[in-house]
Design a protein around this motif. Structure first.
Motif, PDB file in Angstrom:
ATOM      1  N   VAL A  73       0.834  -1.205   0.000  1.00 28.32           N
ATOM      2  CA  VAL A  73       0.000   0.000   0.000  1.00 28.32           C
ATOM      3  C   VAL A  73       0.868   1.253   0.000  1.00 28.32           C
ATOM      4  O   VAL A  73       0.655   2.190  -0.796  1.00 28.32           O
ATOM      5  N   ALA A  74       1.854   1.308   0.888  1.00 26.79           N
ATOM      6  CA  ALA A  74       2.707   2.493   0.986  1.00 26.79           C
ATOM      7  C   ALA A  74       3.493   2.719  -0.298  1.00 26.79           C
ATOM      8  O   ALA A  74       3.635   3.854  -0.770  1.00 26.79           O
ATOM      9  N   ALA A  75       4.007   1.633  -0.877  1.00 32.52           N
ATOM     10  CA  ALA A  75       4.782   1.751  -2.112  1.00 32.52           C
ATOM     11  C   ALA A  75       3.890   2.206  -3.269  1.00 32.52           C
ATOM     12  O   ALA A  75       4.311   3.020  -4.104  1.00 32.52           O
ATOM     13  N   ALA A  76       2.662   1.687  -3.340  1.00 29.95           N
ATOM     14  CA  ALA A  76       1.749   2.070  -4.417  1.00 29.95           C
ATOM     15  C   ALA A  76       1.409   3.551  -4.340  1.00 29.95           C
ATOM     16  O   ALA A  76       1.334   4.236  -5.365  1.00 29.95           O
ATOM     17  N   CYS A  77       1.215   4.063  -3.128  1.00 29.46           N
ATOM     18  CA  CYS A  77       0.931   5.490  -2.965  1.00 29.46           C
ATOM     19  C   CYS A  77       2.166   6.332  -3.260  1.00 29.46           C
ATOM     20  O   CYS A  77       2.078   7.379  -3.922  1.00 29.46           O
ATOM     21  N   ARG A  78       3.290   5.894  -2.790  1.00 31.57           N
ATOM     22  CA  ARG A  78       4.521   6.664  -2.994  1.00 31.57           C
ATOM     23  C   ARG A  78       4.889   6.742  -4.469  1.00 31.57           C
ATOM     24  O   ARG A  78       5.404   7.759  -4.947  1.00 31.57           O
ATOM     25  N   SER A  79       4.595   5.672  -5.215  1.00 35.78           N
ATOM     26  CA  SER A  79       4.918   5.656  -6.641  1.00 35.78           C
ATOM     27  C   SER A  79       3.916   6.426  -7.476  1.00 35.78           C
ATOM     28  O   SER A  79       4.152   6.670  -8.664  1.00 35.78           O
ATOM     29  N   GLY A  80       2.771   6.777  -6.884  1.00 33.75           N
ATOM     30  CA  GLY A  80       1.724   7.472  -7.627  1.00 33.75           C
ATOM     31  C   GLY A  80       0.726   6.536  -8.280  1.00 33.75           C
ATOM     32  O   GLY A  80      -0.214   6.997  -8.944  1.00 33.75           O
ATOM     33  N   ALA A  81       0.888   5.231  -8.090  1.00 32.44           N
ATOM     34  CA  ALA A  81      -0.037   4.267  -8.690  1.00 32.44           C
ATOM     35  C   ALA A  81      -1.392   4.286  -8.002  1.00 32.44           C
ATOM     36  O   ALA A  81      -2.396   3.898  -8.600  1.00 32.44           O
ATOM     37  N   MET A  82      -1.447   4.712  -6.726  1.00 29.39           N
ATOM     38  CA  MET A  82      -2.705   4.877  -6.003  1.00 29.39           C
ATOM     39  C   MET A  82      -2.715   6.263  -5.390  1.00 29.39           C
ATOM     40  O   MET A  82      -1.705   6.718  -4.857  1.00 29.39           O
ATOM     41  N   GLU A 129      -2.209  -8.046  -4.359  1.00 23.93           N
ATOM     42  CA  GLU A 129      -3.047  -7.313  -5.298  1.00 23.93           C
ATOM     43  C   GLU A 129      -3.965  -6.376  -4.531  1.00 23.93           C
ATOM     44  O   GLU A 129      -4.633  -6.794  -3.573  1.00 23.93           O
ATOM     45  N   LEU A 130      -3.994  -5.120  -4.958  1.00 27.62           N
ATOM     46  CA  LEU A 130      -4.786  -4.092  -4.296  1.00 27.62           C
ATOM     47  C   LEU A 130      -5.876  -3.586  -5.231  1.00 27.62           C
ATOM     48  O   LEU A 130      -5.655  -3.446  -6.442  1.00 27.62           O
ATOM     49  N   LEU A 131      -7.032  -3.305  -4.655  1.00 24.27           N
ATOM     50  CA  LEU A 131      -8.135  -2.707  -5.397  1.00 24.27           C
ATOM     51  C   LEU A 131      -8.488  -1.403  -4.703  1.00 24.27           C
ATOM     52  O   LEU A 131      -9.081  -1.405  -3.620  1.00 24.27           O
ATOM     53  N   PRO A 132      -8.127  -0.258  -5.291  1.00 27.23           N
ATOM     54  CA  PRO A 132      -8.375   1.030  -4.622  1.00 27.23           C
ATOM     55  C   PRO A 132      -9.859   1.266  -4.392  1.00 27.23           C
ATOM     56  O   PRO A 132     -10.699   0.909  -5.228  1.00 27.23           O
TER      57      PRO A 132
END
Length: 349
Positions: A264-273, A331-334
């Motif tokens: 979750v943190a990596a997805a937000c930091r990368s801008g993907a979420m 796998e994440l689903l925003p």
């Protein structure tokens, strides 16, 4: 995410005719490998055939860990914990595996088939039914050596989740020798833990600081290299859910939660979420080694390309002493609805 699980049941078919499961009480805590009664989620169980088992479960609405989430949906990882406890129950209650026989989870794969099965109406507890089938088995009772279980979970008449688990068993004597040998191969005595700044709850989709289990040696800039973002385990050893009883290694549920939070943190930091509020709708993990308490446990996450269904895969690894302990994918689903309240910035490391 690959999933080879067959589809033996149709929606609304659990439990099958002739099998009655209740929600009046939990199973004895020893069967679920829990010390606290409030940490037992399995309500009932029944054996359908030599290789088929049915269980019911319920997650307390006010649970200190699993109620700490976006209010629109229950947490699929909560039902995964119920599924993990269900394995213990079917082994001890129905398959003759004695309580106390050491075994380890070698591989697990789970996939949320219907995210709407986890929709929270604000008044109902997360509860449902689970069907496990023994797909492979080596030995029986106290002589069991290995086993593969395939499961289907139903919540509110919906096919919520499918899962597969691969287990390995050994005697207590063999386990003690194995663990002693393992630790002797590692520089445990000279290891040092790096002080880690725990991430803020808003960075990992939590609200309670105690439920954050990852952090960074650098508060502002987690180590990044080749697209990978790394975090350190920073869990509270007094946490009532993760440390319900004593362990001689870092427990699997804690490592899984760390992988989810790192994703979750990596997805937000990368801008993907854009927001850390996301359902964990898939998890694959291979447990390659035991993780020791004395040394840093590094969570490594690499965000991948989203699928057409909106699911965001994140490759994850846990490393200790420079070697991989766990590897897999989350796998994440925003969430697409409104956020419950303003959260802390998600790009601050």
């Amino acid at each position: 995410m690959t999933n080879t699980l067959p589809h033996p049941t149709a929606p609304g078919s659990l439990p099958p005719p002739g099998v009655r499961l209740g929600f009046e009480q939990t199973v004895p805590r020893s069967l679920a490998h829990r010390r606290q009664i409030g940490e037992v989620f399995v309500a009932d169980s029944a054996q359908g055939s030599e290789d088929d088992f049915h269980l019911s479960f319920q997650i307390p609405r006010a649970h200190s860990l699993w109620a700490d989430r976006h209010p629109s949906h229950h947490d699929p990882f909560a039902s995964a914990e119920a599924a993990r406890q269900s394995i213990f129950v079917l082994l001890h209650r129905h398959m003759g595996v004695p309580v106390g026989l050491p075994f380890s989870l070698q591989r697990i794969a789970l996939r949320v088939e219907d995210p709407q099965a986890y929709a929270d109406d604000g008044t109902s507890a997360l509860q449902g039914y689970l069907h496990y089938r023994v797909a492979e088995r080596q030995g029986k009772g106290s002589d069991v050596v290995g086993m593969t279980l395939e499961g289907v979970m139903e919540i509110g008449g919906r096919r919520a989740m499918t899962l597969t688990a691969v287990l390995a068993f050994m005697s207590q004597e063999d386990y003690d020798v194995f663990r002693a040998f393992q630790r002797a191969q590692k520089p445990v005595d000279t290891a040092r833990l790096t002080p880690a700044h725990r991430l803020s709850p808003g960075q990992v989709g939590r609200e309670v600081p105690r439920n954050v289990v990852i952090g960074s040696a650098d508060r502002e800039h987690p180590e990044s290299d080749d697209g990978r973002i790394r975090y350190l385990l920073a869990a509270d050893r007094r946490h009532p859910a993760f440390f319900d009883h004593e362990y001689d290694h870092i427990p699997g549920p804690l490592m899984a939660e760390g992988l989810r939070q790192a994703a979750v943190a990596a997805a937000c930091r990368s801008g993907a979420m854009a927001s850390p509020h996301a359902l964990a709708v898939g998890c694959e993990a291979a447990f390659l080694d035991f993780a020791e308490f004395e040394a840093d446990l590094v969570h490594e996450a690499e965000v991948q390309t989203p699928g057409a269904d909106g699911r965001l895969p994140v490759a994850v690894r846990l490393l200790q002493f420079g070697k991989t302990v766990v590897e897999g994918r989350i796998e994440l689903l925003p969430h697409t609805g409104p956020h419950p309240r303003p959260t802390a910035p998600v790009h601050g490391g």
